[in-house]
Write a protein that holds these residues in place. Structure first.
Motif, PDB file in Angstrom:
ATOM      1  N   LEU A 205       0.831  -1.211   0.000  1.00 25.49           N
ATOM      2  CA  LEU A 205       0.000   0.000   0.000  1.00 25.49           C
ATOM      3  C   LEU A 205       0.862   1.257   0.000  1.00 25.49           C
ATOM      4  O   LEU A 205       1.908   1.308   0.638  1.00 25.49           O
ATOM      5  CB  LEU A 205      -0.915  -0.004   1.227  1.00 25.49           C
ATOM      6  CG  LEU A 205      -1.913  -1.172   1.299  1.00 25.49           C
ATOM      7  CD1 LEU A 205      -2.726  -1.099   2.570  1.00 25.49           C
ATOM      8  CD2 LEU A 205      -2.825  -1.184   0.079  1.00 25.49           C
ATOM      9  N   ARG A 206       0.397   2.258  -0.708  1.00 24.72           N
ATOM     10  CA  ARG A 206       1.150   3.504  -0.835  1.00 24.72           C
ATOM     11  C   ARG A 206       0.639   4.600   0.096  1.00 24.72           C
ATOM     12  O   ARG A 206       1.319   5.609   0.300  1.00 24.72           O
ATOM     13  CB  ARG A 206       1.103   3.996  -2.289  1.00 24.72           C
ATOM     14  CG  ARG A 206       1.736   3.003  -3.254  1.00 24.72           C
ATOM     15  CD  ARG A 206       1.712   3.463  -4.683  1.00 24.72           C
ATOM     16  NE  ARG A 206       2.297   2.459  -5.565  1.00 24.72           N
ATOM     17  CZ  ARG A 206       3.596   2.334  -5.787  1.00 24.72           C
ATOM     18  NH1 ARG A 206       4.440   3.180  -5.209  1.00 24.72           N
ATOM     19  NH2 ARG A 206       4.064   1.388  -6.583  1.00 24.72           N
ATOM     20  N   GLN A 207      -0.552   4.416   0.642  1.00 21.89           N
ATOM     21  CA  GLN A 207      -1.090   5.402   1.569  1.00 21.89           C
ATOM     22  C   GLN A 207      -2.168   4.749   2.430  1.00 21.89           C
ATOM     23  O   GLN A 207      -2.607   3.634   2.164  1.00 21.89           O
ATOM     24  CB  GLN A 207      -1.668   6.598   0.814  1.00 21.89           C
ATOM     25  CG  GLN A 207      -2.793   6.248  -0.145  1.00 21.89           C
ATOM     26  CD  GLN A 207      -3.179   7.421  -1.028  1.00 21.89           C
ATOM     27  OE1 GLN A 207      -2.321   8.093  -1.590  1.00 21.89           O
ATOM     28  NE2 GLN A 207      -4.468   7.670  -1.158  1.00 21.89           N
ATOM     29  N   PHE A 208      -2.572   5.460   3.477  1.00 21.80           N
ATOM     30  CA  PHE A 208      -3.615   4.958   4.362  1.00 21.80           C
ATOM     31  C   PHE A 208      -4.919   4.730   3.594  1.00 21.80           C
ATOM     32  O   PHE A 208      -5.242   5.478   2.664  1.00 21.80           O
ATOM     33  CB  PHE A 208      -3.913   5.961   5.485  1.00 21.80           C
ATOM     34  CG  PHE A 208      -2.869   6.018   6.568  1.00 21.80           C
ATOM     35  CD1 PHE A 208      -1.875   5.062   6.655  1.00 21.80           C
ATOM     36  CD2 PHE A 208      -2.898   7.023   7.508  1.00 21.80           C
ATOM     37  CE1 PHE A 208      -0.917   5.113   7.656  1.00 21.80           C
ATOM     38  CE2 PHE A 208      -1.961   7.095   8.527  1.00 21.80           C
ATOM     39  CZ  PHE A 208      -0.964   6.139   8.595  1.00 21.80           C
ATOM     40  N   ILE A 209      -5.661   3.718   4.012  1.00 23.34           N
ATOM     41  CA  ILE A 209      -7.032   3.529   3.545  1.00 23.34           C
ATOM     42  C   ILE A 209      -7.939   3.795   4.740  1.00 23.34           C
ATOM     43  O   ILE A 209      -7.967   3.014   5.700  1.00 23.34           O
ATOM     44  CB  ILE A 209      -7.265   2.102   3.011  1.00 23.34           C
ATOM     45  CG1 ILE A 209      -6.368   1.833   1.801  1.00 23.34           C
ATOM     46  CG2 ILE A 209      -8.737   1.907   2.626  1.00 23.34           C
ATOM     47  CD1 ILE A 209      -6.491   0.428   1.244  1.00 23.34           C
ATOM     48  N   ASP A 210      -8.633   4.909   4.718  1.00 22.13           N
ATOM     49  CA  ASP A 210      -9.548   5.234   5.812  1.00 22.13           C
ATOM     50  C   ASP A 210     -10.866   4.512   5.544  1.00 22.13           C
ATOM     51  O   ASP A 210     -11.721   4.976   4.786  1.00 22.13           O
ATOM     52  CB  ASP A 210      -9.771   6.743   5.893  1.00 22.13           C
ATOM     53  CG  ASP A 210     -10.495   7.140   7.177  1.00 22.13           C
ATOM     54  OD1 ASP A 210     -11.044   6.247   7.839  1.00 22.13           O
ATOM     55  OD2 ASP A 210     -10.486   8.339   7.511  1.00 22.13           O
ATOM     56  N   TYR A 211     -11.032   3.360   6.171  1.00 25.65           N
ATOM     57  CA  TYR A 211     -12.190   2.506   5.898  1.00 25.65           C
ATOM     58  C   TYR A 211     -13.511   3.198   6.209  1.00 25.65           C
ATOM     59  O   TYR A 211     -14.549   2.828   5.664  1.00 25.65           O
ATOM     60  CB  TYR A 211     -12.068   1.213   6.706  1.00 25.65           C
ATOM     61  CG  TYR A 211     -10.763   0.493   6.476  1.00 25.65           C
ATOM     62  CD1 TYR A 211     -10.498  -0.138   5.266  1.00 25.65           C
ATOM     63  CD2 TYR A 211      -9.774   0.462   7.453  1.00 25.65           C
ATOM     64  CE1 TYR A 211      -9.293  -0.785   5.036  1.00 25.65           C
ATOM     65  CE2 TYR A 211      -8.567  -0.179   7.243  1.00 25.65           C
ATOM     66  CZ  TYR A 211      -8.327  -0.797   6.029  1.00 25.65           C
ATOM     67  OH  TYR A 211      -7.136  -1.426   5.813  1.00 25.65           O
ATOM     68  N   TYR A 212     -13.469   4.191   7.051  1.00 25.32           N
ATOM     69  CA  TYR A 212     -14.670   4.972   7.380  1.00 25.32           C
ATOM     70  C   TYR A 212     -15.343   5.497   6.107  1.00 25.32           C
ATOM     71  O   TYR A 212     -16.576   5.543   6.026  1.00 25.32           O
ATOM     72  CB  TYR A 212     -14.263   6.133   8.285  1.00 25.32           C
ATOM     73  CG  TYR A 212     -15.398   6.959   8.845  1.00 25.32           C
ATOM     74  CD1 TYR A 212     -15.867   6.735  10.141  1.00 25.32           C
ATOM     75  CD2 TYR A 212     -15.990   7.983   8.109  1.00 25.32           C
ATOM     76  CE1 TYR A 212     -16.890   7.502  10.675  1.00 25.32           C
ATOM     77  CE2 TYR A 212     -17.009   8.753   8.629  1.00 25.32           C
ATOM     78  CZ  TYR A 212     -17.458   8.508   9.911  1.00 25.32           C
ATOM     79  OH  TYR A 212     -18.479   9.267  10.427  1.00 25.32           O
ATOM     80  N   ASP A 213     -14.538   5.853   5.124  1.00 28.45           N
ATOM     81  CA  ASP A 213     -15.061   6.447   3.895  1.00 28.45           C
ATOM     82  C   ASP A 213     -15.564   5.414   2.898  1.00 28.45           C
ATOM     83  O   ASP A 213     -16.142   5.768   1.872  1.00 28.45           O
ATOM     84  CB  ASP A 213     -13.976   7.300   3.225  1.00 28.45           C
ATOM     85  CG  ASP A 213     -13.510   8.449   4.106  1.00 28.45           C
ATOM     86  OD1 ASP A 213     -14.322   8.937   4.912  1.00 28.45           O
ATOM     87  OD2 ASP A 213     -12.331   8.844   3.999  1.00 28.45           O
ATOM     88  N   PHE A 214     -15.336   4.120   3.184  1.00 29.26           N
ATOM     89  CA  PHE A 214     -15.710   3.067   2.234  1.00 29.26           C
ATOM     90  C   PHE A 214     -16.850   2.181   2.729  1.00 29.26           C
ATOM     91  O   PHE A 214     -17.291   1.292   2.009  1.00 29.26           O
ATOM     92  CB  PHE A 214     -14.490   2.190   1.944  1.00 29.26           C
ATOM     93  CG  PHE A 214     -13.406   2.885   1.182  1.00 29.26           C
ATOM     94  CD1 PHE A 214     -13.383   2.860  -0.207  1.00 29.26           C
ATOM     95  CD2 PHE A 214     -12.414   3.598   1.841  1.00 29.26           C
ATOM     96  CE1 PHE A 214     -12.390   3.512  -0.912  1.00 29.26           C
ATOM     97  CE2 PHE A 214     -11.415   4.248   1.148  1.00 29.26           C
ATOM     98  CZ  PHE A 214     -11.403   4.207  -0.236  1.00 29.26           C
ATOM     99  N   ILE A 215     -17.319   2.426   3.935  1.00 28.70           N
ATOM    100  CA  ILE A 215     -18.342   1.550   4.532  1.00 28.70           C
ATOM    101  C   ILE A 215     -19.547   2.374   4.940  1.00 28.70           C
ATOM    102  O   ILE A 215     -19.417   3.395   5.635  1.00 28.70           O
ATOM    103  CB  ILE A 215     -17.765   0.799   5.753  1.00 28.70           C
ATOM    104  CG1 ILE A 215     -16.623  -0.114   5.317  1.00 28.70           C
ATOM    105  CG2 ILE A 215     -18.847  -0.015   6.466  1.00 28.70           C
ATOM    106  CD1 ILE A 215     -15.913  -0.811   6.454  1.00 28.70           C
ATOM    107  N   GLU A 216     -20.719   1.951   4.509  1.00 26.09           N
ATOM    108  CA  GLU A 216     -21.967   2.605   4.888  1.00 26.09           C
ATOM    109  C   GLU A 216     -22.741   1.709   5.857  1.00 26.09           C
ATOM    110  O   GLU A 216     -22.582   0.487   5.851  1.00 26.09           O
ATOM    111  CB  GLU A 216     -22.811   2.906   3.646  1.00 26.09           C
ATOM    112  CG  GLU A 216     -22.126   3.824   2.643  1.00 26.09           C
ATOM    113  CD  GLU A 216     -21.715   5.168   3.228  1.00 26.09           C
ATOM    114  OE1 GLU A 216     -22.433   5.653   4.131  1.00 26.09           O
ATOM    115  OE2 GLU A 216     -20.682   5.710   2.815  1.00 26.09           O
TER     116      GLU A 216
END
Length: 449
Positions: A205-216
């Protein structure tokens, strides 16, 4: 500033957001997890420009984090740099059923906390002197940064003592930004752990994945995973399905979501073989799934990991054939399947196709000669299109086979107790277009309760 509340156990997914102001001239922010469940509840800190600066969870032994303008004084799993004034956010994502009170404290400070520690930045742009042909690496491990019991300092000793050439740190849901000062490739990775119904290692991975933005809150988990997987691919990373059948009366850690098979690059076929509740039956099921996938035309390669939560590292190891000893080449050749897995140390492997040298993961045509030498006597199986076509016992194996169109061939070495010890990734010839599309197409056949 104190932010506290209580998670609602009636909600499978909860998203909570707390805002606070950062004044001009601030150069240090601290985040303290003063109270919360030791669970995979994710915590991210977002600055006023929308950048994720901290990514962690409550399932960690590390409770305090610093974000500053300097790398040396910024904590692991945090991004240093300018601290812009304005509205910052703490975002909490509870991705499964958890009932608990929580409390977080944010302090806005001036004056950099210069913490001198023998650490290095993790980068994908590293190259090292080429010293051999095959390099050994650990692809699944945990420290006190998440829920492991070994510190990064002690992990460094393990790596050096066991001669591990590279490591993929896979803390739960967070990505390490610094690591003990080792002259070895450290590839930024994480174990995606939204619940105990499916775990995935995300490599390179090249940067953080903020899972908050990908889950509803009201969407199916398969939809959330699809979005996260797309982000991994966008970053040039790869996806491994971890311990797909590790299910027991104590804990279910297999995959219970019907994901798209095309999203997978790897499947973990040996996991945590030294753990106390070890049952090699689960790994055998993973190998059964691997054969089913290859027979259907999928090029999903085998990987393995110690999944250490204690102090044991490097059993098993993944051996990768490299032209250049670099993070880039490690990732590229892992994706190609130019690898084998071993619990008995490095093996001597020679493969030829009509006289030309080949490696695991290569496409071949015609007669193939394979010679294997191991330091330990094993029972060897030659597997073509899911069927064992040849067996042998001892420290050596020599086999000649013709690989025709639509066929794949792989080698497996097992102990006297039939426990997988060596897995050599397949070679193949013009595989057909896959017809299996979803994980349950495989799981419903392989996993028979």
């Amino acid at each position: 500033m104190i932010f506290k509340g209580k998670f609602d156990n009636n909600k499978k997914v909860e998203k909570l957001e707390y805002k606070f102001e950062i004044p001009e001239g601030t150069n240090r922010i601290s985040l303290n997890l003063t109270k919360g469940p030791f669970q995979h509840v994710l915590i991210s800190l977002e600055d006023s420009e929308g950048r994720t600066r901290v990514l962690t969870s409550f399932k960690t032994f590390k409770k305090k984090y610093y974000v500053t303008t300097h790398w040396e004084s910024t904590s692991n799993c945090c991004i240093p740099g300018d601290i812009p004034p304005g509205e910052w956010k703490i975002k909490l994502l509870k991705p499964y059923l958890v009932e608990s009170e929580f409390e977080l404290e944010v302090a806005v400070e001036n004056g950099n906390l210069i913490k001198k520690e023998n650490m290095k930045k993790i980068s994908l742009k590293e190259h090292y002197p080429d010293i051999k042909e095959w390099y050994a690496g650990e692809l699944h491990n945990h420290t006190t940064v998440s829920d492991g019991s070994i510190t990064l300092k002690d992990l460094k000793k393990e790596i050096l003592e066991k001669g591990i050439d590279f490591i993929f740190p896979t803390e739960h849901n967070s990505i390490l930004t610094k690591y003990p000062d080792l002259d070895k490739p450290i590839i930024p990775s994480t174990e995606l752990t939204l619940d105990d119904l499916g775990h995935f290692n995300l490599f390179g991975l090249r940067q953080f994945i903020d899972y908050y933005d990908f889950i509803e809150e009201n969407e199916k988990r398969e939809e959330s995973l699809k979005k996260i997987f797309a982000e991994v691919k966008k970053q040039g990373g790869y996806i491994s399905l971890n311990h797909p059948f590790h299910n027991s009366s104590k804990m279910c850690l297999g995959l219970f979501y019907n994901i798209d098979l095309k999203d997978l690059d790897f499947i973990e076929v040996i996991n945590s073989p030294t753990s106390l509740d070890r049952n090699s039956y689960y790994d055998k099921k993973a190998l059964e799934a691997l054969d089913m996938l290859w027979k259907d035309g999928h090029k999903i390669f085998a990987v393995a990991g110690s999944d250490n939560h204690g102090i044991t590292l490097g059993d098993p190891l993944n051996y990768i054939r490299l032209e250049k000893y670099s993070t880039k080449n490690i990732l590229e050749n892992l994706k190609k399947g130019r690898t084998y897995i071993s619990r008995v140390g490095e093996i001597k492997l020679r493969m030829e196709n009509d006289g030309d040298v080949i490696y695991p993961g290569d496409e071949v045509d015609g007669e193939v000669l394979i010679k294997v030498f191991s330091s330990q006597s094993l029972m060897w199986k030659v597997i073509k299109n899911g069927k064992v076509i040849h067996t042998g016992k001892g420290k050596e194996l020599t086999v000649t086979q013709y690989v025709s169109s639509g066929e794949y061939l792989r080698i497996e070495g097992v102990s006297e107790d039939h426990e997988p010890m060596v897995i050599i990734n397949p070679i193949y010839n013009a595989l057909k277009v896959p017809t299996l599309e979803k994980w349950f197409d495989v799981k419903d056949v392989v996993w028979r309760d």
